[in-house]
Each structure stands twice: as structure tokens, then as C-alpha cells.
Design a protein around this motif. Structure first.
Motif, PDB file in Angstrom:
ATOM      1  N   ASP A   1      -2.077  -8.189   4.275  1.00 40.21           N
ATOM      2  CA  ASP A   1      -3.212  -8.730   3.546  1.00 40.21           C
ATOM      3  C   ASP A   1      -2.928 -10.187   3.190  1.00 40.21           C
ATOM      4  OD1 ASP A   1      -5.215  -9.390   1.705  1.00 40.21           O
ATOM      5  OD2 ASP A   1      -5.285  -7.371   0.855  1.00 40.21           O
ATOM      6  N   THR A   2      -3.484 -11.091   3.950  1.00 36.38           N
ATOM      7  CA  THR A   2      -3.186 -12.521   3.762  1.00 36.38           C
ATOM      8  C   THR A   2      -3.751 -13.058   2.450  1.00 36.38           C
ATOM      9  OG1 THR A   2      -5.168 -13.166   5.016  1.00 36.38           O
ATOM     10  CG2 THR A   2      -3.126 -12.868   6.254  1.00 36.38           C
ATOM     11  N   ARG A   3      -4.904 -12.559   2.025  1.00 39.35           N
ATOM     12  CA  ARG A   3      -5.508 -13.044   0.776  1.00 39.35           C
ATOM     13  C   ARG A   3      -4.646 -12.679  -0.426  1.00 39.35           C
ATOM     14  NH1 ARG A   3     -11.923 -11.459   1.184  1.00 39.35           N
ATOM     15  NH2 ARG A   3     -12.537 -13.048   2.709  1.00 39.35           N
ATOM     16  N   ALA A   4      -4.202 -11.425  -0.457  1.00 35.87           N
ATOM     17  CA  ALA A   4      -3.369 -10.994  -1.575  1.00 35.87           C
ATOM     18  C   ALA A   4      -2.081 -11.810  -1.614  1.00 35.87           C
ATOM     19  CB  ALA A   4      -3.054  -9.503  -1.448  1.00 35.87           C
ATOM     20  N   TRP A   5      -1.499 -12.071  -0.462  1.00 36.14           N
ATOM     21  CA  TRP A   5      -0.236 -12.821  -0.375  1.00 36.14           C
ATOM     22  C   TRP A   5      -0.384 -14.205  -0.983  1.00 36.14           C
ATOM     23  CZ3 TRP A   5       1.613 -16.165   4.082  1.00 36.14           C
ATOM     24  CH2 TRP A   5       2.971 -16.474   3.952  1.00 36.14           C
ATOM     25  N   VAL A   6      -1.429 -14.927  -0.607  1.00 38.27           N
ATOM     26  CA  VAL A   6      -1.647 -16.273  -1.133  1.00 38.27           C
ATOM     27  C   VAL A   6      -1.848 -16.219  -2.648  1.00 38.27           C
ATOM     28  CG1 VAL A   6      -3.228 -18.244  -1.166  1.00 38.27           C
ATOM     29  CG2 VAL A   6      -2.525 -17.232   1.023  1.00 38.27           C
ATOM     30  N   HIS A   7      -2.572 -15.225  -3.116  1.00 35.71           N
ATOM     31  CA  HIS A   7      -2.783 -15.090  -4.561  1.00 35.71           C
ATOM     32  C   HIS A   7      -1.450 -14.860  -5.279  1.00 35.71           C
ATOM     33  CE1 HIS A   7      -4.944 -14.070  -8.261  1.00 35.71           C
ATOM     34  NE2 HIS A   7      -4.069 -13.090  -8.410  1.00 35.71           N
ATOM     35  N   TYR A   8      -0.610 -14.013  -4.729  1.00 31.54           N
ATOM     36  CA  TYR A   8       0.679 -13.732  -5.359  1.00 31.54           C
ATOM     37  C   TYR A   8       1.576 -14.972  -5.354  1.00 31.54           C
ATOM     38  CZ  TYR A   8      -0.765  -8.854  -4.650  1.00 31.54           C
ATOM     39  OH  TYR A   8      -1.451  -7.668  -4.644  1.00 31.54           O
TER      40      TYR A   8
ATOM     41  N   LEU B   1       7.017  -5.316  -5.014  1.00 33.36           N
ATOM     42  CA  LEU B   1       6.356  -4.030  -4.844  1.00 33.36           C
ATOM     43  C   LEU B   1       6.639  -3.035  -5.967  1.00 33.36           C
ATOM     44  CD1 LEU B   1       8.940  -2.233  -3.870  1.00 33.36           C
ATOM     45  CD2 LEU B   1       8.299  -2.990  -1.595  1.00 33.36           C
ATOM     46  N   SER B   2       7.417  -3.467  -6.981  1.00 27.26           N
ATOM     47  CA  SER B   2       7.670  -2.566  -8.110  1.00 27.26           C
ATOM     48  C   SER B   2       6.395  -2.410  -8.935  1.00 27.26           C
ATOM     49  CB  SER B   2       8.796  -3.117  -8.984  1.00 27.26           C
ATOM     50  OG  SER B   2       8.488  -4.417  -9.439  1.00 27.26           O
ATOM     51  N   PRO B   3       6.184  -1.260  -9.592  1.00 27.58           N
ATOM     52  CA  PRO B   3       4.955  -1.016 -10.371  1.00 27.58           C
ATOM     53  C   PRO B   3       4.768  -2.057 -11.466  1.00 27.58           C
ATOM     54  CG  PRO B   3       6.209   1.013 -10.077  1.00 27.58           C
ATOM     55  CD  PRO B   3       7.095  -0.118  -9.613  1.00 27.58           C
ATOM     56  N   ARG B   4       3.528  -2.420 -11.710  1.00 26.87           N
ATOM     57  CA  ARG B   4       3.215  -3.382 -12.763  1.00 26.87           C
ATOM     58  C   ARG B   4       2.456  -2.679 -13.878  1.00 26.87           C
ATOM     59  NH1 ARG B   4       2.157  -9.465 -10.917  1.00 26.87           N
ATOM     60  NH2 ARG B   4       4.170  -9.762  -9.923  1.00 26.87           N
ATOM     61  N   GLY B   5       3.011  -2.741 -15.077  1.00 25.91           N
ATOM     62  CA  GLY B   5       2.451  -2.006 -16.205  1.00 25.91           C
ATOM     63  C   GLY B   5       0.997  -2.325 -16.479  1.00 25.91           C
TER      64      GLY B   5
ATOM     65  N   GLY C   1      -7.676   0.525 -12.633  1.00 20.64           N
ATOM     66  CA  GLY C   1      -8.750   0.620 -11.655  1.00 20.64           C
ATOM     67  C   GLY C   1      -8.852  -0.594 -10.756  1.00 20.64           C
ATOM     68  N   LYS C   2      -7.917  -1.505 -10.908  1.00 17.79           N
ATOM     69  CA  LYS C   2      -7.948  -2.717 -10.095  1.00 17.79           C
ATOM     70  C   LYS C   2      -7.179  -2.589  -8.791  1.00 17.79           C
ATOM     71  CE  LYS C   2      -8.405  -5.911 -13.994  1.00 17.79           C
ATOM     72  NZ  LYS C   2      -7.796  -7.074 -14.701  1.00 17.79           N
ATOM     73  N   GLY C   3      -6.687  -1.407  -8.486  1.00 12.61           N
ATOM     74  CA  GLY C   3      -5.870  -1.262  -7.301  1.00 12.61           C
ATOM     75  C   GLY C   3      -4.412  -1.485  -7.626  1.00 12.61           C
ATOM     76  N   VAL C   4      -3.600  -1.638  -6.611  1.00 15.81           N
ATOM     77  CA  VAL C   4      -2.173  -1.813  -6.808  1.00 15.81           C
ATOM     78  C   VAL C   4      -1.734  -3.170  -6.281  1.00 15.81           C
ATOM     79  CG1 VAL C   4      -1.733   0.655  -6.660  1.00 15.81           C
ATOM     80  CG2 VAL C   4      -1.690  -0.707  -4.584  1.00 15.81           C
ATOM     81  N   HIS C   5      -0.578  -3.593  -6.760  1.00 15.27           N
ATOM     82  CA  HIS C   5       0.010  -4.843  -6.299  1.00 15.27           C
ATOM     83  C   HIS C   5       0.586  -4.577  -4.913  1.00 15.27           C
ATOM     84  CE1 HIS C   5       1.427  -8.852  -7.306  1.00 15.27           C
ATOM     85  NE2 HIS C   5       2.625  -8.558  -6.842  1.00 15.27           N
ATOM     86  N   SER C   6      -0.060  -5.088  -3.862  1.00 16.67           N
ATOM     87  CA  SER C   6       0.319  -4.692  -2.505  1.00 16.67           C
ATOM     88  C   SER C   6      -0.210  -5.691  -1.479  1.00 16.67           C
ATOM     89  CB  SER C   6      -0.234  -3.298  -2.199  1.00 16.67           C
ATOM     90  OG  SER C   6      -0.042  -2.958  -0.850  1.00 16.67           O
TER      91      SER C   6
ATOM     92  N   SER D   1      -7.667  -3.405   1.898  1.00 15.04           N
ATOM     93  CA  SER D   1      -6.716  -3.878   0.902  1.00 15.04           C
ATOM     94  C   SER D   1      -6.405  -2.805  -0.129  1.00 15.04           C
ATOM     95  CB  SER D   1      -7.272  -5.112   0.182  1.00 15.04           C
ATOM     96  OG  SER D   1      -7.534  -6.161   1.084  1.00 15.04           O
ATOM     97  N   ASP D   2      -5.107  -2.537  -0.327  1.00 11.35           N
ATOM     98  CA  ASP D   2      -4.706  -1.690  -1.447  1.00 11.35           C
ATOM     99  C   ASP D   2      -5.060  -2.370  -2.770  1.00 11.35           C
ATOM    100  OD1 ASP D   2      -3.749   0.286   0.165  1.00 11.35           O
ATOM    101  OD2 ASP D   2      -1.634  -0.182  -0.112  1.00 11.35           O
ATOM    102  N   ASP D   3      -4.840  -3.680  -2.829  1.00 13.55           N
ATOM    103  CA  ASP D   3      -5.249  -4.465  -3.988  1.00 13.55           C
ATOM    104  C   ASP D   3      -6.718  -4.818  -3.776  1.00 13.55           C
ATOM    105  OD1 ASP D   3      -5.662  -6.325  -6.027  1.00 13.55           O
ATOM    106  OD2 ASP D   3      -3.604  -7.076  -5.904  1.00 13.55           O
ATOM    107  N   VAL D   4      -7.610  -4.032  -4.385  1.00  5.98           N
ATOM    108  CA  VAL D   4      -9.033  -4.064  -4.054  1.00  5.98           C
ATOM    109  C   VAL D   4      -9.691  -5.404  -4.376  1.00  5.98           C
ATOM    110  CG1 VAL D   4      -9.296  -1.577  -4.283  1.00  5.98           C
ATOM    111  CG2 VAL D   4      -9.641  -3.032  -6.294  1.00  5.98           C
ATOM    112  N   ARG D   5      -9.014  -6.242  -5.132  1.00  5.98           N
ATOM    113  CA  ARG D   5      -9.582  -7.563  -5.426  1.00  5.98           C
ATOM    114  C   ARG D   5      -9.756  -8.398  -4.170  1.00  5.98           C
ATOM    115  NH1 ARG D   5      -5.260  -9.793  -9.558  1.00  5.98           N
ATOM    116  NH2 ARG D   5      -3.907  -8.691  -8.062  1.00  5.98           N
TER     117      ARG D   5
END
Length: 521
Positions: free
Chosen positions: A165-172, A193-197, A203-208, A215-219
Motif C-alpha cells: 500500500d503505497t499511500r499508507a507508506w508515504v503517510h507513515y 507492525l506492532s499494535p497501536r493502542g 474502527g479505523k483499520g490497522v496500521h499496515s 488497504s488494511d488501513d482503510v484510510r
């Protein structure tokens, strides 16, 4: 009274005879697919070598504990070894039983150098920049990738465009993810990739960074129109690179909305392996992957799981006529594997092929594209270097009007070329004659043909003399009789890796290698 042990022996013998009877005289069509060729990125690190992996573990550790997998990329020697292995497998073997590999090809990935120019990895201006094989490596005429294609040992199909997921990567990267930034500096893709509290239960998806279609990270999920544009450009790149249109695909990580099938069908896809999607046929896979077992259990685990896979496959082949095997690219790679593992993993594929030939002698090894067509209509066409292979396994003859070859295989034929048709198997006496586009060809059952450009034999292209190669220690090379000036600087050779030092052995100093440096036209 007959002793129980004798009855048992008789029963087993009867079962074996019944098994053999089912396989005799029955055609089985088998394709061997291999995911993740051509890629240099993923949602998890793709290591250039073991040194990079060891260094990262010492400096950063692994965010979820444990150790990462040994994922790596193909090098020149890997491709040569694969060519040698497949060539030896096919030596003195009848045509129908000759193995052909279908590598599912990733057409692009991040251009780290260009991304640095936008402020990556630390600035808010950071943007994704893409490096595509077709516009950075001199087209599809290059060695040793092309040698496997020209020699009929592999026939690539489309896999994906980035494999993450290129979009998520740039955001991170922008928001300061320390793993994303660290790995970017090493010329690799990764994230924390560790869980984020704060995200658990939000409901925002996961950090992925999983995956390019869904996208796992639905944003960062692409809209349908964005997905369509993404696929169109990716498949255009594939066609530009390999010289024909892809007809079968494997979804990266098998993660996609079913609606993406309509988009793939619009682009001419017939089938997808390992997924159920709308509007395209589904081809189930039989896994013969063993590379992960090396890391999990060593040589013993690989041998044990290899035997289990062959036993399972033998049962499947008793019942199914169309079978797709999956032998992941990692089984053929060396940068993160010791020699023992390399030999063992490749040897297990050889054992699998030999088992099929021995127990199912009526099998026909085909490409993934041929398997998809044969499954639906009983005959197939496949584009190769300056030729088309036609397989007819219908129960009755077929009249086929020869299409415009430059439309059937856009990158392999010119306009109005002189053509030859030749029978490969199934006809006596053999057929060889000139044909013209629009002419009716009578295809006989259980027969295979090749239609080639008549000029190809004279040009010597069937042996691939025009492969696009260079000597890295030189500043120039020849391509189709022309000299092309090349600046052989480490930063250019490292551009695919995003660093000046890592992965340079991939291009192997001072030897003939393919022009995979990032050179924009």
C-alpha cells in the motif's frame, strides 16, 4: 479361509490398479506458477542480502518480536541457475511433458532516489515516486530475464504494480514512523507492525502496508476509479516490458475486493489464480512452496513437507484435469539462503515434476494462460518470442481463422509479416507451410502447432542474439547495433535499492548483466 493379510495386500493392489487406470489415457493439464518475480518491495522487508538483514536486526530489532522471513530478490546467478535447472529437466523429454514456469511479475516499485527529491523520508512534502521496469531497463530485450522467455522456459503473467500500500507508506513516513524511515534509508519498505493502542477498536483499520488492491488501513483504500487507473497503468507497463498482454493474474497476498475482477476483465484477464473475483474464472492452486520450512525447521522439515506435498498432489491429480501449482520465487533465490537450502529447494521441485511424469504420463505441462484457455474451450494460443504456440485438445477438429498477428501479440509481430505454420506434436506426416493472416487453419485434436514470423529464422532472433546487455565496467554498450552512452556510477546502479552500497552484487561487477539500472528515457 483367506488370511486377512492376503486380503489386505489384494485390496491395496486393487486400489493401485484403479489409480493407474484412472490416469491412463486421460489428459491432465498442469501449470507451474511462481509469485513475486521482478519485485523489490513488499509490506515486509525484501532483503538485498543477509548482511542487510543482520544489520537491521541489530540496529532496530523486529517490532513484533521474533525474526523476519528471508524474503529476497532474484540475482543474475539465480536466473542462470533456474535456466540450467529447467533446461536439464526438459532434456530428452517429449514435448508435452516439458516444464514451463509462469512467473507472476511485479512491474514496479518505489523510486527511492526520486522520493528523496520530494523530501522523503522525514519531510511533510514526501511523495511516492514510481520506478517501472518498462521505462527503466531498456524494454523487454535484456538478458538473462529474456533468455528464459526466448528459450521457452518461462512465460510471465501480471502480478501487481507495487505489492504494498503505497499511500499508507508515504503517510507513515510523513508522520514519523521510525521503522518506515529507517528502512527507507536502507532502500527497503517496512513499517511499525506492532499494535497501536489508539487504533485498537477505533474502527479505523490497522496500521499496515497490506496491500495494493485493498488497504488494511482503510484510510487509504482506493476508490473504484482509482483502482481502475492503477490496474490499467500496471498492465500497460507489463505489456510494454514483455511484448504481449497478460491473460491470467495472481493477486498480491491474495487480498482484493471481488469487484476488482470487473476491472481485470476489462483489461482482458481470463482468470485469477487463488482468488474468487467477479467476471473472471477462478483457478485453484496446489501449493508446493517449501522455502518457509527451511527457516522454520531446516532441511528435515523441507524434505518431510516435500513428501507430504507430493502425496497430496498425487491424490489431487487423480480427480482434477486442470491443476495450477504454486512454487514461490523464493525457492529459486540465493541472497539470503545457504547453498544447501538453494539446492534442496530446487531439488524438491525436480522431484515433484518427476513424480508427475512417472505417475501421470498423459500430463501436459502448460503456461498459466494456456491452462485458463484449455479449461474453458479446449484449445489455446500463447504468444512467445516472434511466434505463437497453438494447442488443440478438443475432441473434434477446429477451423480457426488466423488473426492479425500484430494484434494477437502486439510486441512480437510487425504488420503483414510472412508467416510459417509447423506442427509440433500429433500430426503424421508433420505439417510445415506458409500461411497468411485471415486464412482458415484446420486444427486437429491432440495436436500442437507453432506459427512463427518467417523472418525470425533468418534474423537469428529465435536464439535471442538481440538481448540487451552491457558490461558494467564499461561506459558504453551496444543495443541493436547502436551505441548507448551509460554513466556507470554506483548511485545509478543502486537506484533500485535506494542506497549506494547495498545490493550492488545484484548487478555483478565486471560481467555481462541485464540493464536493470534505473535509466529513464
Amino acid at each position: 479361509m483367506v488370511p486377512r493379510t492376503i486380503l489386505l495386500v489384494i485390496s491395496i493392489h486393487a486400489l493401485l490398479l484403479a489409480s493407474c487406470a484412472r490416469s491412463q489415457g486421460r489428459r491432465l493439464f498442469i501449470a507451474i506458477g511462481s509469485d513475486d518475480w521482478g519485485r523489490w518491495s513488499n509490506s515486509l522487508p525484501v532483503w538485498p542480502n543477509m548482511e542487510a538483514r543482520t544489520s537491521a536486526m541489530l540496529e532496530m530489532g523486529w517490532p513484533s518480536g521474533g525474526e523476519p522471513m528471508l524474503s529476497t530478490v532474484e540475482g543474475e546467478e539465480d536466473l542462470k541457475d533456474l535456466h540450467a535447472m529447467l533446461s536439464e529437466l526438459n532434456r530428452n523429454v517429449e514435448r508435452r511433458l516439458q516444464v514451463v514456469l509462469t512467473p507472476f511479475w511485479v512491474v514496479g516499485g518505489p523510486d527511492f532516489e526520486e522520493m528523496r527529491g520530494t523530501g522523503c523520508p522525514t519531510k511533510s512534502t514526501c511523495e511516492y515516486r514510481e520506478l517501472l521496469w518498462h521505462n527503466s531497463s531498456g524494454g523487454h530485450a535484456r538478458s538473462p530475464y529474456n533468455r528464459l522467455f526466448v528459450d521457452g522456459l518461462w512465460h510471465p503473467e501480471y502480478h501487481g504494480r507495487s505489492h504494498f500500500d503505497t499511500r499508507a507508506w508515504v503517510h507513515y513516513l510523513r508522520e514519523g514512523d521510525k521503522f518506515s524511515r529507517y528502512y527507507f534509508q536502507q532502500g527497503m519498505v517496512f513499517y511499525d507492525l506492532s499494535p497501536r493502542g489508539e487504533e485498537q477498536g477505533s474502527g479505523k483499520g490497522v496500521h499496515s502496508l497490506h496491500c495494493e488492491y485493498m488497504s488494511d488501513d482503510v484510510r487509504f483504500q482506493k476508490t473504484e476509479e482509482e483502482l481502475r487507473a492503477w490496474v490499467e497503468e500496471g498492465m500497460r507497463s507489463f505489456s510494454s516490458f514483455w511484448g504481449y498482454r497478460s491473460r491470467v493474474t495472481s493477486i498480491p497476498t491474495h487480498h482484493a475486493p471481488s469487484s476488482v475482477g470487473a476491472i481485470l476483465a476489462e483489461q482482458g484477464m481470463l482468470a485469477v489464480e487463488g482468488n474468487e473475483l467477479d467476471f473472471v474464472d477462478t483457478i485453484e492452486r496446489e501449493e508446493v512452496d517449501l522455502d518457509s520450512w527451511w527457516q522454520l525447521g531446516g532441511a528435515g522439515a523441507v524434505r518431510r513437507k516435500g513428501e507430504e506435498a507430493r502425496e497430496r498432489l498425487s491424490r489431487v491429480l487423480q480427480e482434477k484435469d486442470f491443476v495450477a501449482l504454486q512454487w514461490h520465487a523464493q525457492n529459486a533465490m540465493s541472497w539470503t539462503y545457504p547453498v544447501e537450502a538453494q539446492q534442496l529447494l530446487r531439488g524438491e521441485l525436480v522431484k515433484t515434476v518427476e513424480m508427475i511424469r512417472r505417475e501421470f504420463p498423459e500430463s501436459v505441462f502448460v503456461t498459466a494462460g494456456e491452462l485458463a484457455e484449455l479449461k474453458v474451450k479446449g484449445w489455446s494460443t500463447e504468444c512467445w518470442h516472434r511466434k505463437v504456440v497453438v494447442r488443440c485438445y478438443r475432441s473434434d477438429p477446429l477451423e480457426w481463422r488466423l488473426p492479425k498477428m500484430s494484434s494477437l501479440c502486439p510486441g512480437q509481430f510487425g504488420e503483414e509479416e510472412d508467416l510459417l505454420i509447423e506442427s509440433l506434436v500429433g500430426l503424421s506426416p508433420p505439417l510445415r507451410k506458409s500461411v497468411e493472416e485471415g486464412e482458415i487453419i484446420h486444427l486437429m485434436p491432440e495436436a500442437e502447432y507453432v506459427i512463427r514470423a518467417a523472418a525470425a529464422e533468418e534474423e537469428g532472433e529465435a536464439r535471442g542474439e538481440r538481448n540487451f546487455v552491457m558490461r558494467v565496467s564499461s561506459s558504453a554498450h551496444e543495443s541493436f547495433g547502436q551505441e548507448l552512452r551509460v554513466q556507470v556510477a554506483q548511485d545509478q546502479l543502486g537506484r533500485r535499492w535506494g542506497s549506494k552500497g547495498r545490493g550492488m552484487r545484484r548487478l555483478t561487477w565486471g560481467r555481462l548483466v541485464s540493464l536493470t539500472m534505473a535509466r529513464r528515457r
